[in-house]
Scaffold this motif. Structure first.
Motif, PDB file in Angstrom:
ATOM      1  N   PHE A   1      -3.880  12.240  -4.943  1.00  0.00           N
ATOM      2  CA  PHE A   1      -3.295  12.837  -3.910  1.00  0.00           C
ATOM      3  C   PHE A   1      -2.384  13.744  -4.092  1.00  0.00           C
ATOM      4  CE2 PHE A   1      -2.955   7.771  -3.538  1.00  0.00           C
ATOM      5  CZ  PHE A   1      -3.274   7.436  -2.144  1.00  0.00           C
ATOM      6  N   ALA A   2      -2.349  14.365  -5.034  1.00  0.00           N
ATOM      7  CA  ALA A   2      -2.544  16.396  -4.869  1.00  0.00           C
ATOM      8  C   ALA A   2      -3.199  17.334  -4.700  1.00  0.00           C
ATOM      9  CB  ALA A   2      -1.680  16.347  -6.200  1.00  0.00           C
ATOM     10  N   ARG A   3      -4.458  16.662  -4.527  1.00  0.00           N
ATOM     11  CA  ARG A   3      -5.585  17.414  -3.957  1.00  0.00           C
ATOM     12  C   ARG A   3      -5.512  17.213  -2.134  1.00  0.00           C
ATOM     13  NH1 ARG A   3      -9.264  13.334  -5.754  1.00  0.00           N
ATOM     14  NH2 ARG A   3     -10.043  12.085  -3.494  1.00  0.00           N
ATOM     15  N   LYS A   4      -6.028  18.234  -1.968  1.00  0.00           N
ATOM     16  CA  LYS A   4      -6.303  18.609  -0.403  1.00  0.00           C
ATOM     17  C   LYS A   4      -7.329  17.392   0.367  1.00  0.00           C
ATOM     18  CE  LYS A   4      -3.246  22.062   0.518  1.00  0.00           C
ATOM     19  NZ  LYS A   4      -1.774  21.574   1.122  1.00  0.00           N
ATOM     20  N   GLY A   5      -7.604  17.484   1.376  1.00  0.00           N
ATOM     21  CA  GLY A   5      -8.597  16.326   1.905  1.00  0.00           C
ATOM     22  C   GLY A   5      -8.362  14.749   2.478  1.00  0.00           C
ATOM     23  N   ALA A   6      -9.249  15.293   3.303  1.00  0.00           N
ATOM     24  CA  ALA A   6      -8.499  13.382   3.604  1.00  0.00           C
ATOM     25  C   ALA A   6      -9.264  12.102   3.235  1.00  0.00           C
ATOM     26  CB  ALA A   6      -9.827  12.973   5.669  1.00  0.00           C
ATOM     27  N   ALA A   7      -9.847  12.615   1.934  1.00  0.00           N
ATOM     28  CA  ALA A   7     -10.592  11.219   1.388  1.00  0.00           C
ATOM     29  C   ALA A   7      -9.678  10.717   0.057  1.00  0.00           C
ATOM     30  CB  ALA A   7     -11.647  11.801   0.700  1.00  0.00           C
ATOM     31  N   LYS A   8      -8.517  11.193   0.621  1.00  0.00           N
ATOM     32  CA  LYS A   8      -7.816  10.397  -0.666  1.00  0.00           C
ATOM     33  C   LYS A   8      -7.086   8.730  -1.181  1.00  0.00           C
ATOM     34  CE  LYS A   8      -4.368  14.433   0.156  1.00  0.00           C
ATOM     35  NZ  LYS A   8      -2.818  14.646  -0.201  1.00  0.00           N
ATOM     36  N   PHE A   9      -7.590   8.091  -0.408  1.00  0.00           N
ATOM     37  CA  PHE A   9      -7.626   6.742  -0.120  1.00  0.00           C
ATOM     38  C   PHE A   9      -9.030   6.031  -0.741  1.00  0.00           C
ATOM     39  CE2 PHE A   9      -3.658   7.435   1.899  1.00  0.00           C
ATOM     40  CZ  PHE A   9      -2.685   6.258   1.094  1.00  0.00           C
ATOM     41  N   GLU A  10      -9.668   6.526  -0.964  1.00  0.00           N
ATOM     42  CA  GLU A  10     -11.618   5.998  -0.929  1.00  0.00           C
ATOM     43  C   GLU A  10     -11.250   5.864  -2.472  1.00  0.00           C
ATOM     44  OE1 GLU A  10     -14.813   9.220  -0.513  1.00  0.00           O
ATOM     45  OE2 GLU A  10     -14.264   9.293   1.429  1.00  0.00           O
ATOM     46  N   GLY A  11     -11.703   4.529  -2.711  1.00  0.00           N
ATOM     47  CA  GLY A  11     -11.319   3.906  -3.903  1.00  0.00           C
ATOM     48  C   GLY A  11     -10.143   3.146  -4.590  1.00  0.00           C
ATOM     49  N   VAL A  12      -8.733   3.818  -3.535  1.00  0.00           N
ATOM     50  CA  VAL A  12      -7.369   2.949  -3.365  1.00  0.00           C
ATOM     51  C   VAL A  12      -6.933   2.072  -3.529  1.00  0.00           C
ATOM     52  CG1 VAL A  12      -4.767   4.426  -3.794  1.00  0.00           C
ATOM     53  CG2 VAL A  12      -6.647   5.566  -3.846  1.00  0.00           C
ATOM     54  N   ALA A  13      -6.380   1.256  -3.769  1.00  0.00           N
ATOM     55  CA  ALA A  13      -6.437  -0.212  -3.351  1.00  0.00           C
ATOM     56  C   ALA A  13      -5.036  -0.162  -2.365  1.00  0.00           C
ATOM     57  CB  ALA A  13      -6.390  -2.450  -4.029  1.00  0.00           C
ATOM     58  N   TRP A  14      -4.589  -0.560  -0.757  1.00  0.00           N
ATOM     59  CA  TRP A  14      -3.400  -0.170  -0.454  1.00  0.00           C
ATOM     60  C   TRP A  14      -3.689  -1.792   0.010  1.00  0.00           C
ATOM     61  CZ3 TRP A  14      -3.204   0.249   4.373  1.00  0.00           C
ATOM     62  CH2 TRP A  14      -4.125   0.945   5.821  1.00  0.00           C
ATOM     63  N   ALA A  15      -2.210  -1.563   1.135  1.00  0.00           N
ATOM     64  CA  ALA A  15      -1.947  -2.614   2.388  1.00  0.00           C
ATOM     65  C   ALA A  15      -0.861  -2.379   2.733  1.00  0.00           C
ATOM     66  CB  ALA A  15      -1.061  -4.248   1.477  1.00  0.00           C
ATOM     67  N   ASP A  16      -1.014  -2.696   4.469  1.00  0.00           N
ATOM     68  CA  ASP A  16       0.169  -2.409   5.400  1.00  0.00           C
ATOM     69  C   ASP A  16       1.215  -2.861   4.674  1.00  0.00           C
ATOM     70  OD1 ASP A  16       1.278  -3.094   8.139  1.00  0.00           O
ATOM     71  OD2 ASP A  16       0.558  -0.879   8.182  1.00  0.00           O
ATOM     72  N   GLU A  17       2.605  -2.355   5.103  1.00  0.00           N
ATOM     73  CA  GLU A  17       3.442  -3.311   4.869  1.00  0.00           C
ATOM     74  C   GLU A  17       4.730  -2.478   6.151  1.00  0.00           C
ATOM     75  OE1 GLU A  17       5.701  -5.618   2.982  1.00  0.00           O
ATOM     76  OE2 GLU A  17       3.847  -5.997   2.004  1.00  0.00           O
ATOM     77  N   ALA A  18       5.017  -3.353   6.792  1.00  0.00           N
ATOM     78  CA  ALA A  18       5.093  -2.352   8.471  1.00  0.00           C
ATOM     79  C   ALA A  18       5.321  -1.257   8.541  1.00  0.00           C
ATOM     80  CB  ALA A  18       7.112  -1.985   7.492  1.00  0.00           C
ATOM     81  N   GLY A  19       3.391  -0.981   8.897  1.00  0.00           N
ATOM     82  CA  GLY A  19       3.277  -0.051   9.486  1.00  0.00           C
ATOM     83  C   GLY A  19       2.809   1.191   8.747  1.00  0.00           C
ATOM     84  N   VAL A  20       3.329   1.408   7.312  1.00  0.00           N
ATOM     85  CA  VAL A  20       2.728   2.276   6.614  1.00  0.00           C
ATOM     86  C   VAL A  20       1.936   1.812   5.349  1.00  0.00           C
ATOM     87  CG1 VAL A  20       4.857   3.920   7.248  1.00  0.00           C
ATOM     88  CG2 VAL A  20       5.246   2.328   5.491  1.00  0.00           C
ATOM     89  N   PRO A  21       0.747   2.934   4.949  1.00  0.00           N
ATOM     90  CA  PRO A  21       0.279   1.836   3.787  1.00  0.00           C
ATOM     91  C   PRO A  21       1.040   2.061   2.571  1.00  0.00           C
ATOM     92  CG  PRO A  21      -0.562   4.320   4.624  1.00  0.00           C
ATOM     93  CD  PRO A  21       0.632   4.382   5.138  1.00  0.00           C
ATOM     94  N   VAL A  22       0.790   1.079   1.445  1.00  0.00           N
ATOM     95  CA  VAL A  22       2.131   0.737   0.117  1.00  0.00           C
ATOM     96  C   VAL A  22       0.755   0.821  -0.965  1.00  0.00           C
ATOM     97  CG1 VAL A  22       3.085  -0.266  -0.984  1.00  0.00           C
ATOM     98  CG2 VAL A  22       3.922  -0.288   0.919  1.00  0.00           C
ATOM     99  N   ILE A  23       0.517   1.121  -1.247  1.00  0.00           N
ATOM    100  CA  ILE A  23      -0.115   1.504  -2.700  1.00  0.00           C
ATOM    101  C   ILE A  23      -0.212  -0.048  -3.586  1.00  0.00           C
ATOM    102  CG2 ILE A  23      -0.990   2.548  -4.053  1.00  0.00           C
ATOM    103  CD1 ILE A  23      -0.776   5.464  -3.020  1.00  0.00           C
ATOM    104  N   GLU A  24      -1.049  -0.303  -3.866  1.00  0.00           N
ATOM    105  CA  GLU A  24      -1.128  -1.718  -4.939  1.00  0.00           C
ATOM    106  C   GLU A  24      -0.752  -0.983  -6.478  1.00  0.00           C
ATOM    107  OE1 GLU A  24      -4.107  -4.576  -4.354  1.00  0.00           O
ATOM    108  OE2 GLU A  24      -3.467  -4.262  -1.880  1.00  0.00           O
ATOM    109  N   ASP A  25      -0.174  -2.102  -6.825  1.00  0.00           N
ATOM    110  CA  ASP A  25      -0.075  -1.960  -8.057  1.00  0.00           C
ATOM    111  C   ASP A  25       1.173  -0.544  -9.096  1.00  0.00           C
ATOM    112  OD1 ASP A  25      -2.063  -4.504  -8.616  1.00  0.00           O
ATOM    113  OD2 ASP A  25      -3.056  -2.948  -8.965  1.00  0.00           O
ATOM    114  N   VAL A  26       2.049   0.393  -7.681  1.00  0.00           N
ATOM    115  CA  VAL A  26       2.924   0.509  -8.560  1.00  0.00           C
ATOM    116  C   VAL A  26       4.372   0.587  -9.240  1.00  0.00           C
ATOM    117  CG1 VAL A  26       1.873   2.374  -6.992  1.00  0.00           C
ATOM    118  CG2 VAL A  26       3.535   1.078  -6.129  1.00  0.00           C
ATOM    119  N   ALA A  27       4.753   1.401  -9.310  1.00  0.00           N
ATOM    120  CA  ALA A  27       5.583   0.671  -9.993  1.00  0.00           C
ATOM    121  C   ALA A  27       6.553   0.626  -8.951  1.00  0.00           C
ATOM    122  CB  ALA A  27       6.403   1.695 -11.247  1.00  0.00           C
TER     123      ALA A  27
END
Length: 165
Positions: free
Chosen positions: A85-111
């Motif tokens: 997620f520190a790099r530039k570009g539009a492909a940051k979410f490729e292969g990253v599991a996330w869910a919608d919470e209140a209209g925003v992406p929340v990454i799965e398995d975070v602290a």
């Protein structure tokens, strides 16, 4: 400010341990995110956070428009995710599991994660500080990812007096 002062300031700030989070929002159906270490809790009443985003970042433009965002608190085992997620570009979410919470992406398995609505935006130098009013929170019992001396690590508790490491 002189280049010398800027370089010394950068070196001094490398000595400060900071949390590593991924700030996320969305532009329509497209999730956006970036790694940030300039983040803090701001207020308990009401619950608020503050996070600094680069003035030129795509994410800041999305947060300004959407007015909602999430703070994804990375665990000590998520250094690779921080780099993604520190790099530039539009492909940051490729292969990253996330869910919608209140209209925003929340990454799965975070602290942990915190969803927020924008309360205020204040420019400071080359960044804008986003003040967010907390709308929801979730945490997991995972050690946090930290950034210190230009490397990722985690917190170690201080030993009781008299003990050595």
């Amino acid at each position: 400010m002189s280049t010398d002062v800027s370089a010394r300031f950068r070196d001094a700030m490398a000595g400060v341990c900071s949390p590593v989070v991924v700030v996320t929002s969305r532009d329509g159906d497209r999730p956006h995110g970036t790694t940030v270490s300039a983040f803090m809790s701001l207020s308990m009443t009401p619950p608020m956070i503050a996070v600094a985003l680069d003035e030129g970042s795509d994410l800041l433009a999305v947060v300004r428009a959407h007015r909602r965002f999430a703070i994804n608190i990375l665990s000590a085992l998520q250094g690779d995710l921080a780099l993604t997620f520190a790099r530039k570009g539009a492909a940051k979410f490729e292969g990253v599991a996330w869910a919608d919470e209140a209209g925003v992406p929340v990454i799965e398995d975070v602290a942990g994660w915190v969803t927020c609505e924008v309360a205020d935006l204040i420019r400071g130098g080359d960044h804008t500080v986003v003040f967010g009013t907390v709308t929801d929170v979730d945490t997991a019992a995972r050690a946090p990812l930290t950034y210190h001396a230009r490397t990722f690590g985690t917190h170690l508790p201080h030993p009781p007096s008299g003990e050595k490491r």
